[in-house]
Design a protein around this motif. Structure first.
Motif, short mmCIF file in Angstrom:
data_model
loop_
_atom_site.label_atom_id
_atom_site.label_comp_id
_atom_site.label_asym_id
_atom_site.label_seq_id
_atom_site.Cartn_x
_atom_site.Cartn_y
_atom_site.Cartn_z
N CYS A 1 1.86 -0.81 -5.25
CA CYS A 1 1.73 -2.07 -6.00
C CYS A 1 0.70 -2.95 -5.30
O CYS A 1 0.85 -4.17 -5.22
CB CYS A 1 3.08 -2.77 -6.11
SG CYS A 1 3.88 -3.14 -4.53
N MET B 1 -2.27 -7.86 -3.52
CA MET B 1 -3.52 -8.35 -2.96
C MET B 1 -3.89 -9.69 -3.59
O MET B 1 -4.30 -10.65 -2.90
CB MET B 1 -4.63 -7.34 -3.21
CG MET B 1 -6.02 -7.85 -2.88
SD MET B 1 -6.38 -7.87 -1.12
CE MET B 1 -6.79 -6.15 -0.85
N THR B 2 -3.73 -9.79 -4.90
CA THR B 2 -4.01 -11.05 -5.60
C THR B 2 -3.08 -12.16 -5.13
O THR B 2 -3.50 -13.30 -4.89
CB THR B 2 -3.87 -10.86 -7.12
OG1 THR B 2 -4.78 -9.84 -7.56
CG2 THR B 2 -4.16 -12.15 -7.86
N SER C 1 -9.87 -7.75 0.99
CA SER C 1 -10.02 -6.31 0.77
C SER C 1 -10.96 -5.69 1.80
O SER C 1 -10.68 -4.62 2.36
CB SER C 1 -10.56 -6.06 -0.65
OG SER C 1 -10.77 -4.68 -0.87
N HIS D 1 -10.88 -15.31 -6.22
CA HIS D 1 -11.60 -14.05 -6.44
C HIS D 1 -12.40 -13.67 -5.19
O HIS D 1 -12.37 -12.50 -4.76
CB HIS D 1 -12.52 -14.21 -7.65
CG HIS D 1 -13.36 -13.00 -7.95
ND1 HIS D 1 -12.82 -11.80 -8.38
CD2 HIS D 1 -14.72 -12.81 -7.87
CE1 HIS D 1 -13.79 -10.93 -8.56
NE2 HIS D 1 -14.94 -11.51 -8.25
N ARG E 1 -10.07 -12.75 -2.33
CA ARG E 1 -9.52 -11.41 -2.56
C ARG E 1 -10.51 -10.35 -2.08
O ARG E 1 -10.11 -9.34 -1.47
CB ARG E 1 -9.22 -11.25 -4.04
CG ARG E 1 -8.33 -10.07 -4.41
CD ARG E 1 -8.07 -10.06 -5.90
NE ARG E 1 -7.15 -9.00 -6.27
CZ ARG E 1 -7.50 -7.74 -6.43
NH1 ARG E 1 -8.75 -7.36 -6.25
NH2 ARG E 1 -6.59 -6.83 -6.78
N LYS E 2 -11.79 -10.55 -2.35
CA LYS E 2 -12.81 -9.62 -1.87
C LYS E 2 -12.87 -9.58 -0.35
O LYS E 2 -12.96 -8.51 0.26
CB LYS E 2 -14.19 -10.02 -2.44
CG LYS E 2 -14.42 -9.61 -3.88
CD LYS E 2 -15.86 -9.90 -4.28
CE LYS E 2 -16.16 -9.39 -5.68
NZ LYS E 2 -17.56 -9.67 -6.08
N HIS F 1 -2.60 -3.79 -5.76
CA HIS F 1 -3.54 -4.72 -6.40
C HIS F 1 -2.90 -6.05 -6.80
O HIS F 1 -3.47 -7.10 -6.52
CB HIS F 1 -4.24 -4.03 -7.57
CG HIS F 1 -5.20 -2.97 -7.14
ND1 HIS F 1 -4.81 -1.66 -6.96
CD2 HIS F 1 -6.50 -3.03 -6.78
CE1 HIS F 1 -5.84 -0.96 -6.54
NE2 HIS F 1 -6.89 -1.76 -6.41
N SER G 1 0.82 -1.20 0.00
CA SER G 1 0.00 0.00 0.00
C SER G 1 0.86 1.26 0.00
O SER G 1 0.45 2.30 -0.51
CB SER G 1 -0.93 0.00 1.22
OG SER G 1 -0.19 0.18 2.43
N ASN H 1 -2.85 5.26 -6.57
CA ASN H 1 -2.86 4.39 -7.73
C ASN H 1 -1.56 3.60 -7.82
O ASN H 1 -0.50 4.08 -7.42
CB ASN H 1 -3.03 5.22 -9.01
CG ASN H 1 -4.40 5.88 -9.09
OD1 ASN H 1 -5.38 5.33 -8.58
ND2 ASN H 1 -4.48 7.04 -9.71
N ASP H 2 -1.66 2.38 -8.36
CA ASP H 2 -0.46 1.57 -8.54
C ASP H 2 0.46 2.19 -9.58
O ASP H 2 0.05 3.05 -10.38
CB ASP H 2 -0.84 0.16 -8.99
CG ASP H 2 -1.39 -0.69 -7.85
OD1 ASP H 2 -1.26 -0.27 -6.68
OD2 ASP H 2 -1.96 -1.77 -8.13
N ASP I 1 -5.67 -11.36 -13.48
CA ASP I 1 -6.13 -10.26 -14.33
C ASP I 1 -6.74 -10.80 -15.62
O ASP I 1 -7.78 -10.33 -16.09
CB ASP I 1 -4.97 -9.31 -14.65
CG ASP I 1 -4.50 -8.53 -13.43
OD1 ASP I 1 -5.26 -8.44 -12.45
OD2 ASP I 1 -3.36 -8.02 -13.46
#
Length: 348
Positions: free
Chosen positions: A66, A71-72, A147, A140, A143-144, A68, A62, A159-160, A116
């Motif tokens: 980087c 997070m995956t 988050s 998926h 990941r939610k 996102h 964060s 933003n990344d 992705d």
């Protein structure tokens, strides 16, 4: 923690507790090996419902833009691998994974890119790249959930990084921060030694199975026919030196030799001084900034630090005694030259 947990109904063994405290210390979550005091980072980690290694990755990601892809990666590591390897189609499956990795030399970046692509192509994409559609769907949802659980701590995320190659470099540095001390020096065809001196081999299904003369970060080791490293990523030495919880200076001469666990790393003296100063500043910056709304100053600092993660510090085999002898010879020659100068110059 040892005394407190000893009073539990089914207390863990002393060995298990000490291993856990050592892990938290390496992550910077506790201030010493006793594990009695949480650091600022440790208090933030305690609020995330994930393994502390994955939690640190999220918090650092964060900061360094980087979030996102990391997070995956964290959601994927919390479940099983989505990569399939059907019998008789090993070559095709490995080629598909290498294509997903996109020259990143990282199984974990391949996971991020796979997610992705799956978000766009779903089952057809999964079939094309030897992925389990059901596993990707579960990742998926994980990941939610991850988050949502992190919303209280990680708000107003920047933003990344927009440059894909730069984003990959920063992700690799974040992986080092979260996975330390899970590092290995791979010398030839995927074979090498971990930071703690354990002989290991990169798993054949990894995109790094044939890598040579590189440092890799890994998530797990499993012992079957060999001692296999899973989920590997080739990393540079710079983040290893910056994020290592302890860096011991062994020798200072024409090069400065540092020890990280069982590794000796030689760097230029000027770079070594900057490194030592930066390590302290980086630790303080992370503690002060993680989980807070980013400011323009914060963004400038993280961009400057991120540029360092794209630089490579050479890792060389060093014999400290030889280095010391070389330094002594240099001093002896200097003394002789000075003596000659005092006596009117060297004799012809």
């Amino acid at each position: 923690p040892l005394e407190f947990l000893a009073e539990a109904i089914s207390p863990p063994s002393e060995k298990v507790v000490r291993h856990a405290v050592r892990l938290l210390y390496n992550l910077g979550a506790v201030s010493d090996m006793d594990g009695t005091d949480l650091t600022i980072l440790g208090r933030k980690l305690s609020r995330l419902q994930v393994h502390p290694m994955l939690g640190k990755m999220l918090l650092i990601a964060s900061l360094f833009r980087c979030f996102h892809p990391v997070m995956t990666i964290c959601a994927s590591l919390g479940y099983k691998s989505p990569f399939l390897c059907p019998m008789g189609k090993e070559k095709e499956a490995n080629a598909a994974k290498a294509e997903l990795a996109n020259n990143s030399q990282s199984d974990l970046m391949a996971l991020a890119y796979a997610y992705d692509g799956w978000c766009t192509g779903k089952a057809s994409f999964a079939n094309r790249y030897f992925l389990s559609h059901q596993t990707m769907n579960y990742i998926h949802h994980l990941r939610k959930d991850l988050s949502n659980s992190a919303k209280d701590i990680l708000t107003n995320l920047p933003n990344d990084q927009s440059d894909p190659e730069y984003l990959g470099d920063v992700c690799r540095a974040v992986l080092v921060a979260g996975l330390f001390p899970n590092l290995a020096w791979v010398r030839r065809m995927g074979k090498g030694w971990t930071l703690d001196g354990l002989k290991v081999t990169v798993h054949p299904g990894s995109v790094n199975s044939k890598v040579c003369d590189n440092v890799v970060a890994f998530y797990d080791i499993q012992e079957t026919t060999d001692r296999w490293m899973y989920d590997t990523t080739v990393v540079s030495m710079a983040p290893c030196l910056l994020f290592a919880p302890r860096l011991e200076e062994l020798h200072r001469g024409t090069r400065v030799v540092f020890r990280i666990n069982n590794w000796d790393v030689a760097v230029d003296p000027h770079a070594a001084d900057n490194l030592l100063a930066l390590r302290a500043l980086l630790a303080d910056f992370i503690n002060r900034s993680v989980g807070h709304k980013p400011t323009s100053v914060h963004m400038s600092v993280t961009d400057a630090l991120s540029s360092l993660f794209s630089e490579h510090v050479a890792c060389v085999d060093v014999d400290v005694e030889d280095e010391g002898e070389a330094s002594n010879r240099e001093r002896q020659q200097t003394d002789e030259d000075n003596q000659d100068a005092l006596e009117g110059g060297p004799s012809q």
